[in-house]
Scaffold this motif. Structure first.
Motif, PDB file in Angstrom:
ATOM      1  N   VAL A   1      -4.443  -5.969   7.870  1.00 24.92           N
ATOM      2  CA  VAL A   1      -4.966  -4.853   7.076  1.00 24.92           C
ATOM      3  C   VAL A   1      -5.518  -3.795   8.039  1.00 24.92           C
ATOM      4  O   VAL A   1      -6.451  -4.059   8.785  1.00 24.92           O
ATOM      5  CB  VAL A   1      -6.068  -5.331   6.100  1.00 24.92           C
ATOM      6  N   GLU A   2      -4.886  -2.614   8.030  1.00 19.28           N
ATOM      7  CA  GLU A   2      -5.240  -1.586   9.025  1.00 19.28           C
ATOM      8  C   GLU A   2      -6.017  -0.413   8.436  1.00 19.28           C
ATOM      9  O   GLU A   2      -6.639   0.347   9.174  1.00 19.28           O
ATOM     10  CB  GLU A   2      -3.975  -1.048   9.701  1.00 19.28           C
ATOM     11  N   THR A   3      -5.933  -0.211   7.128  1.00 20.41           N
ATOM     12  CA  THR A   3      -6.550   0.977   6.523  1.00 20.41           C
ATOM     13  C   THR A   3      -7.354   0.598   5.275  1.00 20.41           C
ATOM     14  O   THR A   3      -7.181  -0.488   4.711  1.00 20.41           O
ATOM     15  CB  THR A   3      -5.475   1.999   6.081  1.00 20.41           C
TER      16      THR A   3
ATOM     17  N   GLN B   1      -7.891  -9.802   6.933  1.00 22.78           N
ATOM     18  CA  GLN B   1      -7.959  -9.830   8.388  1.00 22.78           C
ATOM     19  C   GLN B   1      -7.120  -8.658   8.881  1.00 22.78           C
ATOM     20  O   GLN B   1      -6.064  -8.382   8.320  1.00 22.78           O
ATOM     21  CB  GLN B   1      -7.351 -11.163   8.860  1.00 22.78           C
ATOM     22  N   GLY B   2      -7.594  -7.969   9.890  1.00 19.64           N
ATOM     23  CA  GLY B   2      -6.813  -6.851  10.410  1.00 19.64           C
ATOM     24  C   GLY B   2      -7.673  -5.871  11.167  1.00 19.64           C
ATOM     25  O   GLY B   2      -8.895  -5.976  11.164  1.00 19.64           O
ATOM     26  N   TYR B   3      -7.022  -4.889  11.807  1.00 13.56           N
ATOM     27  CA  TYR B   3      -7.733  -3.938  12.660  1.00 13.56           C
ATOM     28  C   TYR B   3      -8.806  -3.173  11.884  1.00 13.56           C
ATOM     29  O   TYR B   3      -9.800  -2.738  12.461  1.00 13.56           O
ATOM     30  CB  TYR B   3      -6.753  -2.942  13.297  1.00 13.56           C
ATOM     31  N   TYR B   4      -8.619  -3.001  10.559  1.00 11.75           N
ATOM     32  CA  TYR B   4      -9.611  -2.286   9.753  1.00 11.75           C
ATOM     33  C   TYR B   4     -10.963  -3.002   9.793  1.00 11.75           C
ATOM     34  O   TYR B   4     -12.010  -2.365   9.749  1.00 11.75           O
ATOM     35  CB  TYR B   4      -9.100  -2.145   8.309  1.00 11.75           C
ATOM     36  N   PHE B   5     -10.931  -4.316   9.896  1.00 14.78           N
ATOM     37  CA  PHE B   5     -12.180  -5.112   9.928  1.00 14.78           C
ATOM     38  C   PHE B   5     -12.567  -5.516  11.335  1.00 14.78           C
ATOM     39  O   PHE B   5     -13.717  -5.857  11.582  1.00 14.78           O
ATOM     40  CB  PHE B   5     -12.034  -6.359   9.059  1.00 14.78           C
TER      41      PHE B   5
ATOM     42  N   GLU C   1      -5.047  -0.040   2.345  1.00 15.83           N
ATOM     43  CA  GLU C   1      -4.475  -1.394   2.353  1.00 15.83           C
ATOM     44  C   GLU C   1      -5.502  -2.419   1.876  1.00 15.83           C
ATOM     45  O   GLU C   1      -5.178  -3.346   1.141  1.00 15.83           O
ATOM     46  CB  GLU C   1      -3.950  -1.751   3.754  1.00 15.83           C
ATOM     47  N   HIS C   2      -6.756  -2.212   2.306  1.00 15.28           N
ATOM     48  CA  HIS C   2      -7.814  -3.127   1.865  1.00 15.28           C
ATOM     49  C   HIS C   2      -7.972  -3.086   0.351  1.00 15.28           C
ATOM     50  O   HIS C   2      -7.996  -4.119  -0.315  1.00 15.28           O
ATOM     51  CB  HIS C   2      -9.140  -2.794   2.552  1.00 15.28           C
ATOM     52  N   LEU C   3      -8.062  -1.855  -0.211  1.00 15.06           N
ATOM     53  CA  LEU C   3      -8.243  -1.718  -1.654  1.00 15.06           C
ATOM     54  C   LEU C   3      -7.072  -2.338  -2.414  1.00 15.06           C
ATOM     55  O   LEU C   3      -7.261  -3.006  -3.434  1.00 15.06           O
ATOM     56  CB  LEU C   3      -8.406  -0.236  -2.026  1.00 15.06           C
ATOM     57  N   MET C   4      -5.855  -2.138  -1.888  1.00 20.67           N
ATOM     58  CA  MET C   4      -4.675  -2.675  -2.541  1.00 20.67           C
ATOM     59  C   MET C   4      -4.698  -4.206  -2.596  1.00 20.67           C
ATOM     60  O   MET C   4      -4.532  -4.806  -3.660  1.00 20.67           O
ATOM     61  CB  MET C   4      -3.421  -2.178  -1.803  1.00 20.67           C
ATOM     62  N   VAL C   5      -4.957  -4.862  -1.462  1.00 18.24           N
ATOM     63  CA  VAL C   5      -4.910  -6.332  -1.467  1.00 18.24           C
ATOM     64  C   VAL C   5      -6.107  -6.926  -2.220  1.00 18.24           C
ATOM     65  O   VAL C   5      -5.993  -7.990  -2.839  1.00 18.24           O
ATOM     66  CB  VAL C   5      -4.808  -6.929  -0.028  1.00 18.24           C
ATOM     67  N   GLN C   6      -7.218  -6.195  -2.217  1.00 16.84           N
ATOM     68  CA  GLN C   6      -8.388  -6.625  -2.978  1.00 16.84           C
ATOM     69  C   GLN C   6      -8.066  -6.587  -4.474  1.00 16.84           C
ATOM     70  O   GLN C   6      -8.334  -7.529  -5.214  1.00 16.84           O
ATOM     71  CB  GLN C   6      -9.539  -5.673  -2.665  1.00 16.84           C
TER      72      GLN C   6
ATOM     73  N   SER D   1       0.835  -1.208   0.000  1.00 18.08           N
ATOM     74  CA  SER D   1       0.000   0.000   0.000  1.00 18.08           C
ATOM     75  C   SER D   1       0.869   1.258   0.000  1.00 18.08           C
ATOM     76  O   SER D   1       0.405   2.337  -0.362  1.00 18.08           O
ATOM     77  CB  SER D   1      -0.980  -0.013   1.164  1.00 18.08           C
ATOM     78  N   LYS D   2       2.138   1.125   0.394  1.00 19.09           N
ATOM     79  CA  LYS D   2       3.075   2.267   0.302  1.00 19.09           C
ATOM     80  C   LYS D   2       3.674   2.365  -1.097  1.00 19.09           C
ATOM     81  O   LYS D   2       4.481   3.241  -1.372  1.00 19.09           O
ATOM     82  CB  LYS D   2       4.201   2.108   1.323  1.00 19.09           C
TER      83      LYS D   2
END
Ligand code: C2E
Ligand code: MG
Ligand code: MG
Ligand code: MG
Length: 281
Positions: free
Chosen positions: A236-238, A254-258, A241-246, A207-208
């Motif tokens: 996945v925290e943001t 899985q991650g704090y974002y969810f 990051e979600h959009l990137m891995v999707q 994501s960076k």
């Protein structure tokens, strides 16, 4: 570090080493009684379908709250338990507790349990898993065991055979923290993993905009696809990051974002609200 390394070095390092050794000794003694004294419990972190956002299951994460020492991170005590050969009894408690708690939800969500290499090098572990299922009544397909690639790095094929027998029980396997260890890819083709979990470090990197991280996630997704396995992006925290891995094609996230790891009652409420009676993919 040794006594003949020179006076200055000796005096600078020795007390610190002593403190570390003393802390470890205190923790190890405390750890020996932790299960019996009911100081441990599990939290459950949601795992979500990357495309639909639907809850597919939870990862059970061990928590240790010592009456005097307070909360101790599994990143600290799990390696210690492994070295002190305490991980088998603790891991057995984790497995039985996770199966019993998940069976009580009576919802079509999976529970994933982390398993240390030491546990998999013991053939008796197969009956530990079978018993945890039988005693809880949890259907085998609702249990997933997470193993790390380090399990394949030890000599001998015992762990591979144990994994085969666990698969024969109808339990799923996932490969945890993929990409952080170092081993050949050969074993991937030989073990029927349902899912490869991509470590958080790659998710962050991608994501960076780090080219190497993006290339690695792409390659892992392609490899998993061709082997008929899913991929789970960890940590996945943001939203970025979600959009990137999707976009990179990861099937689960899985991650704090969810959601953070939750106490069992809260996990149950979430599962009831999100899944209800319908079946998650
Ligand atoms: P793991 O299996 O890779 O578990 C994921 C870790 O990432 C968990 O840390 C989780 O709380 C954390 N995490 C999840 N989402 C995020 C996020 O968005 N950002 C960040 N920064 N972290 C996130 P936790 O609970 O501290 O566990 C650490 C490790 O300890 C686990 O890594 C696993 O290797 C081990 N562990 C935990 N429970 C058990 C257990 O019951 N048995 C064994 N053998 N190992 C366990
Ligand atoms: Mg895990
Ligand atoms: Mg992991
Ligand atoms: Mg990880």
């Amino acid at each position: 570090r040794s006594k003949d390394a020179g006076g200055g070095v000796y005096h600078a390092y020795e007390p610190q080493l002593h403190v570390v050794a003393e802390e470890r000794r205190v923790l190890e003694i405390a750890l020996r009684g932790a299960v019996e004294n009911r100081e441990m419990h599990l939290q459950y972190q949601p795992v979500v379908n990357a495309a639909t956002g639907q809850l597919t299951g939870f990862e059970a994460l061990l928590r240790w709250q010592h009456p005097e020492l307070g909360n101790i991170s599994p990143a600290k005590f799990v390696p210690l338990a492994e070295e002190a050969r305490l991980i088998a009894p603790i891991g057995e408690w984790v497995l039985r507790t996770a199966c019993a708690e998940a069976a009580r939800w009576d919802l079509p969500v999976r529970v994933a349990v982390n398993v240390s290499p030491e546990q998999l090098h013991n053939p008796a572990f197969v009956s530990v898993v079978a018993q945890a299922l039988a005693q809880s009544g949890l259907p085998p397909e609702r249990l997933e065991l997470e193993v790390t690639e380090s399990v394949f790095m030890r000599e001998g094929t015992q762990a591979t055979q144990v994994l085969e027998r666990i698969l024969d029980l109808g339990v799923r396997l996932s490969l945890d923290d993929f990409g952080t260890g170092y081993s050949s890819l050969g074993y991937l083709a030989h073990t029927r993993f349902s899912s490869i979990k991509i470590d958080r470090s790659f998710v962050q990197g991608a994501s960076k905009g780090t080219k190497e991280a993006i290339a690695i996630i792409r390659a892992v997704v392609a490899l998993a696809d061709s082997l008929g396995m899913a991929t789970t992006a960890e940590g996945v925290e943001t939203e970025d990051e979600h959009l990137m891995v999707q976009q990179l094609g990861c099937s689960k996230v899985q991650g704090y974002y969810f959601g953070r790891p939750l106490p069992v009652q809260e996990a149950r409420i979430l599962a009831t609200r999100q899944v209800g009676g319908s079946v998650a993919a």
